[in-house]
Scaffold this motif. Structure first.
Motif, PDB file in Angstrom:
ATOM      1  N   GLY A  15      -3.426   7.556  12.286  1.00  0.00           N
ATOM      2  CA  GLY A  15      -3.124   8.931  12.668  1.00  0.00           C
ATOM      3  C   GLY A  15      -2.781   9.009  14.140  1.00  0.00           C
ATOM      4  N   PHE A  16      -2.809  10.215  14.678  1.00  0.00           N
ATOM      5  CA  PHE A  16      -2.468  10.411  16.082  1.00  0.00           C
ATOM      6  C   PHE A  16      -3.619   9.992  16.986  1.00  0.00           C
ATOM      7  N   TRP A  17      -3.287   9.243  18.006  1.00  0.00           N
ATOM      8  CA  TRP A  17      -4.250   8.730  18.982  1.00  0.00           C
ATOM      9  C   TRP A  17      -4.041   9.454  20.297  1.00  0.00           C
ATOM     10  N   ILE A  34      -0.087  10.066  20.399  1.00  0.00           N
ATOM     11  CA  ILE A  34       0.987   9.269  19.810  1.00  0.00           C
ATOM     12  C   ILE A  34       0.546   8.713  18.459  1.00  0.00           C
ATOM     13  N   ASP A  35       1.515   8.499  17.598  1.00  0.00           N
ATOM     14  CA  ASP A  35       1.308   7.842  16.314  1.00  0.00           C
ATOM     15  C   ASP A  35       2.409   6.799  16.180  1.00  0.00           C
ATOM     16  N   PHE A  36       2.032   5.531  16.041  1.00  0.00           N
ATOM     17  CA  PHE A  36       3.058   4.501  15.917  1.00  0.00           C
ATOM     18  C   PHE A  36       2.701   3.511  14.818  1.00  0.00           C
ATOM     19  N   ASP A  37       3.732   2.829  14.330  1.00  0.00           N
ATOM     20  CA  ASP A  37       3.576   1.796  13.313  1.00  0.00           C
ATOM     21  C   ASP A  37       4.716   0.806  13.494  1.00  0.00           C
ATOM     22  N   ARG A  63       0.837  -1.205   0.000  1.00  0.00           N
ATOM     23  CA  ARG A  63       0.000   0.000   0.000  1.00  0.00           C
ATOM     24  C   ARG A  63       0.869   1.251   0.000  1.00  0.00           C
ATOM     25  N   GLU A  64       0.442   2.267  -0.726  1.00  0.00           N
ATOM     26  CA  GLU A  64       1.128   3.550  -0.703  1.00  0.00           C
ATOM     27  C   GLU A  64       0.848   4.231   0.636  1.00  0.00           C
ATOM     28  N   GLN A  65       1.864   4.267   1.484  1.00  0.00           N
ATOM     29  CA  GLN A  65       1.710   4.848   2.813  1.00  0.00           C
ATOM     30  C   GLN A  65       1.902   6.363   2.744  1.00  0.00           C
ATOM     31  N   ARG A  66       1.064   7.088   3.438  1.00  0.00           N
ATOM     32  CA  ARG A  66       1.186   8.541   3.497  1.00  0.00           C
ATOM     33  C   ARG A  66       2.211   8.921   4.569  1.00  0.00           C
ATOM     34  N   PRO A  67       2.936  10.021   4.359  1.00  0.00           N
ATOM     35  CA  PRO A  67       3.894  10.449   5.385  1.00  0.00           C
ATOM     36  C   PRO A  67       3.186  10.844   6.672  1.00  0.00           C
ATOM     37  N   VAL A  68       3.860  10.625   7.797  1.00  0.00           N
ATOM     38  CA  VAL A  68       3.249  10.901   9.093  1.00  0.00           C
ATOM     39  C   VAL A  68       3.270  12.389   9.411  1.00  0.00           C
ATOM     40  N   VAL A  69       4.405  13.026   9.212  1.00  0.00           N
ATOM     41  CA  VAL A  69       4.551  14.407   9.672  1.00  0.00           C
ATOM     42  C   VAL A  69       4.922  15.390   8.564  1.00  0.00           C
TER      43      VAL A  69
END
Length: 502
Positions: free
Chosen positions: A155-157, A168-171, A121-127
């Protein structure tokens, strides 16, 4: 098509089947499709840089190319919090490096703010701004997606019991590079410049971003991204003979990819590149935001690259992506919707020398006690050649990708760079928007192999986008001037239609 991709398609069909069988429930199931065609024509050795960079390698770097693209997207809501979604996205191209392939094929299961996903999947940048920024040093948008199984947050939780002050946002995930055949063909086509190649490479990635409440007048964010190439089989040309060496991809290897560290036993049965298992690429982010008012946001940031401890300790001087970003959040037409100015530097790399006495057996370690951990040689690696997927770096494209090496070399030959970048977008009318980007870049080659003269390039793009209901039309002109990509001039036309089945 590789067996890996066949497996992805099979898994996708199995997971999407329940959603399709319940398609009659239009309140809970949505099926849409996207059809896109794009054509880029012009002069020069390549498609102009700004048209092909940071687009998941959809548009070929070769000049005068075109493609047709079709995608089907399915989403089924089991409840308010639990959703299953997926997509199959195929591209058919002419005068491109790949004629027909699956760009995306994935299944995603989301529960509230969390997800687990399998596929490509094309992942979107986080920041970083997806349209305006030069992108992340580690997990950017420049290369084709790497198939993986991963989980994280949507996204941010907002962390409970923090009164909305902490998010936080994690992967976290594992995947596999699909470009083994491409690496092998490139190696054999240019054996005079390539000493080695690797295939069957595994991939590990993770990130963690922590920020304070972004609705307050001032807020801050810190974070880290980390990616690793590990496992696989390497082939090295030694005295005219191709010698193979296999890296294990067992549970120990998967664990060692998470926490890089030395192996005290490597002297007995391994070579020096095994001191740290895998090719590690990382980035630490420091960002400050100022909500000038409810409509205007200003942010400053530093993305600090690292490949070992010297970069983590900021022994790499001014290396990094230094940026300032403006966002206009007013509703309606805005002539300036966003603007980004960035300075990118990778010339230090913790100094030109690397000497770690711990890397060598006795009696050298007792005779020479100095420690110099420089020459990080960003993106390059002896075993894995370089951090690239089908010739394009998944990181920041201002470090010129190997696909641009005319002699077929698979290493990054110009990773000591300085660059200045500006991006602006906005709306001219209710239906017409624009995007303008430009970068000036200077390169000195590598510490191992510096250029005899400084290389430079000015790359710019002007794009207009017209949105009319489900139709989107865009026209762009981009050019390169200098001796990195040569003098390239490209006109680009793209038409996209978004339709709904259910």
């Amino acid at each position: 098509m590789t067996m890996t991709m066949k497996h992805i398609i099979l898994v996708s069909i199995l997971f999407l089947a329940p959603a399709v069988t319940k398609a009659q429930d239009t309140l809970r199931t949505h099926v849409t499709y996207d059809l896109t065609t794009e054509m880029a024509v012009g002069s020069g050795d390549y498609t102009a840089f700004q048209l092909s960079a940071n687009r998941h390698h959809v548009l070929a770097t070769r000049p005068n190319s075109a493609y047709l693209r079709g995608a089907i997207n399915v989403e089924h809501a089991f409840s308010k919090d639990l959703k299953l979604s997926g997509a199959v996205d195929a591209i058919f191209a002419v005068h491109a490096d790949h004629k027909a392939y699956l760009q995306q094929c994935y299944v995603n299961l989301s529960w509230k703010s969390f997800f687990i996903e399998a596929g490509s999947r094309e992942q979107r940048p986080v920041v970083r701004d997806e349209l305006l920024s030069t992108g992340s040093f580690v997990k950017g948008t420049n290369a084709k997606p790497i198939p993986q199984v991963h989980f994280g947050t949507n996204g941010f939780w907002t962390v409970p019991y923090t009164k909305d002050w902490l998010q936080i946002d994690f992967d976290f995930g594992y995947g596999k590079f699909l470009d083994g055949g491409y690496r092998e063909r490139t190696f054999y086509d240019a054996r005079e410049v390539n000493e080695s190649y690797a295939n069957g490479i595994y991939y590990h990635q993770k990130h963690l971003y922590i920020r304070s409440n972004p609705t307050k007048r001032f807020f801050a964010m810190v974070g880290i991204e980390h990616a690793v190439q590990f496992g696989g089989t390497g082939y090295m040309n030694k005295d005219g003979e191709l010698v193979a060496k296999k890296k294990p991809a067992n549970l120990k290897a998967f664990w060692r990819a998470i926490f890089p560290g030395g192996d005290s036993q490597f002297f007995e049965n391994e070579s020096l590149e095994d001191w740290v298992y895998g090719n590690h690429i990382g980035m630490m982010t420091f960002q400050l935001g100022w909500n000038i008012n409810k409509d205007h946001l200003l942010q400053v940031y530093l993305d600090n690259p690292f490949e070992d401890g010297s970069g983590i300790r900021k022994g790499n001087g001014w290396d990094g992506l230094w940026g300032i970003q403006y966002n206009n959040r007013k509703t309606g037409r805005q002539y300036v919707r966003g603007a980004v100015f960035e300075y990118f530097q990778t010339t230090n790399q913790s100094g030109p020398l690397h000497w770690d006495n711990g890397d060598y057996p006795e009696p050298i370690r007792s005779q020479i006690t100095d420690l110099v951990t420089g020459n990080d040689d960003y993106y390059n690696h002896k075993f894995y050649t370089g951090y690239s997927h089908y010739g394009m770096t998944p990181g920041n494209p201002l470090i010129t990708s190997p696909i641009y090496n005319k002699d077929g070399c698979m290493s990054f030959r110009d990773n000591r760079v300085k660059a200045w970048h500006l991006g602006v977008n906005g709306e001219i009318t209710d239906h017409l928007s624009y995007l303008v980007k430009g970068s000036y870049r200077e390169g000195w080659g590598r510490y191992y192999a510096p250029w005899s003269t400084k290389h430079h390039s000015f790359d710019a793009m002007f794009q207009g986008i017209y949105q009319l209901g489900p139709w989107q039309f865009s026209a762009a002109y981009a050019f390169d001037k200098g001796n990195i990509y040569g003098d390239c001039s490209t006109f680009d036309i793209k038409i996209k239609f978004h339709g709904k089945i259910l």
